[in-house]
Design a protein around this motif. Structure first.
Motif, PDB file in Angstrom:
ATOM      1  N   LYS A 125       0.786  -1.214   0.035  1.00 29.12           N
ATOM      2  CA  LYS A 125       0.017   0.042  -0.136  1.00 29.12           C
ATOM      3  C   LYS A 125       1.236   1.296  -0.073  1.00 29.12           C
ATOM      4  O   LYS A 125       1.481   1.721  -1.017  1.00 29.12           O
ATOM      5  CB  LYS A 125      -1.052  -0.083   1.132  1.00 29.12           C
ATOM      6  CG  LYS A 125      -1.989  -1.207   1.216  1.00 29.12           C
ATOM      7  CD  LYS A 125      -2.629  -1.412   2.563  1.00 29.12           C
ATOM      8  CE  LYS A 125      -3.671  -2.670   2.444  1.00 29.12           C
ATOM      9  NZ  LYS A 125      -4.331  -2.767   3.781  1.00 29.12           N
ATOM     10  N   SER A 126       1.131   1.927   1.025  1.00 30.38           N
ATOM     11  CA  SER A 126       1.953   3.221   1.431  1.00 30.38           C
ATOM     12  C   SER A 126       3.399   2.455   1.095  1.00 30.38           C
ATOM     13  O   SER A 126       4.333   3.410   1.134  1.00 30.38           O
ATOM     14  CB  SER A 126       1.507   3.983   2.364  1.00 30.38           C
ATOM     15  OG  SER A 126       1.726   3.085   3.722  1.00 30.38           O
ATOM     16  N   LEU A 127       3.836   1.265   1.417  1.00 34.17           N
ATOM     17  CA  LEU A 127       5.153   0.809   1.604  1.00 34.17           C
ATOM     18  C   LEU A 127       5.295  -0.023   0.257  1.00 34.17           C
ATOM     19  O   LEU A 127       4.939  -1.314   0.484  1.00 34.17           O
ATOM     20  CB  LEU A 127       5.127   0.287   3.070  1.00 34.17           C
ATOM     21  CG  LEU A 127       6.749  -0.426   3.208  1.00 34.17           C
ATOM     22  CD1 LEU A 127       7.842   0.656   3.114  1.00 34.17           C
ATOM     23  CD2 LEU A 127       6.698  -1.221   4.546  1.00 34.17           C
ATOM     24  N   ASP A 128       6.260   0.441  -0.609  1.00 33.43           N
ATOM     25  CA  ASP A 128       6.444  -0.273  -1.639  1.00 33.43           C
ATOM     26  C   ASP A 128       7.859  -0.880  -1.722  1.00 33.43           C
ATOM     27  O   ASP A 128       8.870  -0.421  -1.422  1.00 33.43           O
ATOM     28  CB  ASP A 128       6.626   0.669  -2.624  1.00 33.43           C
ATOM     29  CG  ASP A 128       6.805  -0.005  -4.084  1.00 33.43           C
ATOM     30  OD1 ASP A 128       7.009  -1.279  -4.257  1.00 33.43           O
ATOM     31  OD2 ASP A 128       6.728   0.675  -5.157  1.00 33.43           O
ATOM     32  N   LEU A 129       7.949  -2.387  -1.461  1.00 32.63           N
ATOM     33  CA  LEU A 129       8.823  -3.107  -1.301  1.00 32.63           C
ATOM     34  C   LEU A 129       9.314  -3.896  -2.570  1.00 32.63           C
ATOM     35  O   LEU A 129       9.832  -5.110  -2.266  1.00 32.63           O
ATOM     36  CB  LEU A 129       8.740  -4.071  -0.102  1.00 32.63           C
ATOM     37  CG  LEU A 129       8.755  -3.446   1.422  1.00 32.63           C
ATOM     38  CD1 LEU A 129       8.710  -4.368   2.536  1.00 32.63           C
ATOM     39  CD2 LEU A 129       9.860  -2.472   1.481  1.00 32.63           C
ATOM     40  N   THR A 130       8.863  -3.589  -3.626  1.00 30.98           N
ATOM     41  CA  THR A 130       9.058  -4.075  -5.046  1.00 30.98           C
ATOM     42  C   THR A 130      10.789  -4.162  -5.137  1.00 30.98           C
ATOM     43  O   THR A 130      11.333  -3.379  -5.086  1.00 30.98           O
ATOM     44  CB  THR A 130       8.481  -3.384  -6.150  1.00 30.98           C
ATOM     45  OG1 THR A 130       7.249  -3.085  -6.075  1.00 30.98           O
ATOM     46  CG2 THR A 130       8.850  -4.037  -7.377  1.00 30.98           C
TER      47      THR A 130
END
Length: 443
Positions: A125-130
């Motif tokens: 969501k607000s934390l992009d760990l791609t």
């Protein structure tokens, strides 16, 4: 090199571990939500590091605030010494920072005491760990929950004095080398130097990650999953110590006096003083450059050369960014974590100042501006991380270390030193080591 946690760093965190334990009751109360936390309209963020790291953080945060003007950030920064003492005092007093740079050696203790906030609900969501691998995220995962976002990848390597090798007419070994290959080239260094140099630092106890890789190649971990006992057998440690006893006997590794003098003092490291050409201590080269004028290169910790040997290397997470549980600004802190993880400007600002960037995207963004040695540093980290990811037999990445870990790491070093000085036999020291380690972990 890549902010892997070196033996030196782990011992350096001992004061933080001790204080965290001493404040156990206070930490649990404040972290659990009964403390005030940060109620200011400003989000407080704290980190440790060099002036270069400070400036990079401030530059990146200025960019973040241009697009997030409603999030006001109060920056607090210092060197490492005293950093966690201040953090513990602030937590106990109900004034903990909202967002902090966290040490991977301490994250489990603070998470279990309720000081840190789990951030799983923000992922995707607000934390992009791609681009972050599961093995890398394990560095910030405690009891199945994520408590910190890794800043970079650390891998287990040897730093090599290439200048010294060439002077002796020797070539840099292949990256897929084994422990037998290490012994062979180390013996050659001593012979070709006329006995003036030894091949590699004594790894019997002073190089924590080297033994951990060796144990993992045998399918064993350093600590058991529950953190209440050791994860490796006496046979494995005996084989390890006997290997290094042979290395010293064959003058492939230096005598005990050199090993003892270099303990926690990089200026006396074998490669730095010209006594060895290979060292397990990654601190010889880092974000601040090298502490030797020699041309350097890097190799993975050797592979097991026995039947059924597994991939023993693993990826750790450098430093972490974590939010405190009592904070009123956790959601905003998570936005900042995501910014440092994915924003191109932030990645370029930080370069290697928080370790080798954790994703291929980030590494490609900074590659062009690196020095030759930085490129080698990043390349070996990329090589090992890909090899680990492809391995089908590798154990899961190590969990954050348990209480008492620092004492056991020191015990490993001192035990090997006692053997090297001839004060104890391998078998006698094995009994003492396992008795003392069991006592430490049972407390």
């Amino acid at each position: 090199m890549g902010h892997q946690i070196s033996r030196r760093t782990l011992f350096r965190t001992a004061s933080g571990l001790a204080v965290a334990g001493a404040l156990g009751g206070s930490l649990s109360a404040c972290g659990g939500g009964t403390g005030a936390g940060s109620t200011s309209s400003k989000l407080t963020m704290t980190w440790w590091g060099s002036d270069d790291r400070h400036n990079a953080y401030k530059k990146a945060l200025a960019t973040f605030q241009k697009s997030n003007s409603k999030i006001k950030i109060e920056e607090r920064y210092s060197g490492y010494d005293g950093y966690f003492d201040r953090f513990n005092t602030n937590v106990a007093g109900g004034s903990a920072p909202d967002l902090l740079q966290m040490d991977t050696a301490l994250v489990a203790q603070y998470a279990r005491k309720g000081v840190l906030a789990p951030i799983d609900e923000y992922v995707g969501k607000s934390l992009d760990l791609t681009g972050f691998s599961k093995t890398l995220l394990a560095a910030g995962t405690v009891d199945g929950k994520l408590y910190g976002v890794p800043s970079g990848i650390g891998v287990n390597i040897l730093t090599v004095n290439v200048t010294g090798l060439k002077k002796l007419g020797l070539e840099l070994p292949d990256r897929e080398w084994t422990w037998a290959d290490l012994k062979k080239v180390a013996v050659e260094v001593n012979k070709k130097s006329g006995g003036k140099q030894f091949g590699v630092d004594d790894g019997g106890g002073g190089t924590l990650q080297a033994f951990e890789v060796f144990a993992r190649e045998k399918g064993q971990t350093f600590f058991a999953t529950d953190g209440k006992k050791l994860g490796f057998t006496a046979d494995t440690l005996q084989e390890w110590w006997e290997f290094w006893a042979e290395m010293r006997k064959d003058k492939a590794s230096p005598p005990a006096a050199i090993t003892s003098a270099a303990h926690n003092d990089l200026t006396k490291n074998g490669v730095v003083i010209g006594k060895t050409l290979f060292t397990f201590d990654s601190g010889v080269y880092g974000a601040g450059g090298a502490i030797t004028d020699a041309v350097l290169d890097f190799l993975p910790t050797p592979k097991g050369d026995w039947s059924g040997a597994r991939e023993g290397n693993f990826v750790n997470g450098g430093v972490l960014l974590s939010a405190t549980k009592a904070s009123k600004h956790i959601a905003d802190s998570v936005k900042i974590m995501s910014f440092f993880a994915q924003d191109a400007t932030a990645i370029k600002d930080m370069q290697l100042l928080r370790g080798i960037p954790p994703t291929e995207k980030a590494r490609s963004l900074i590659a062009a501006g690196l020095s030759d040695t930085d490129k080698k540093s990043m390349d070996i980290a990329d090589y090992i991380s890909k090899r680990v990811a492809k391995a089908t037999d590798a154990l899961a990445a190590p969990q954050p270390p348990p209480n008492g870990a620092d004492q056991i790491w020191d015990l490993l070093f001192q035990s090997n030193l006692a053997i090297a000085f001839g004060k104890k036999t391998v078998k006698a020291q094995l009994t003492a080591f396992f008795d003392q380690a069991g006592s430490i972990l049972s407390q």
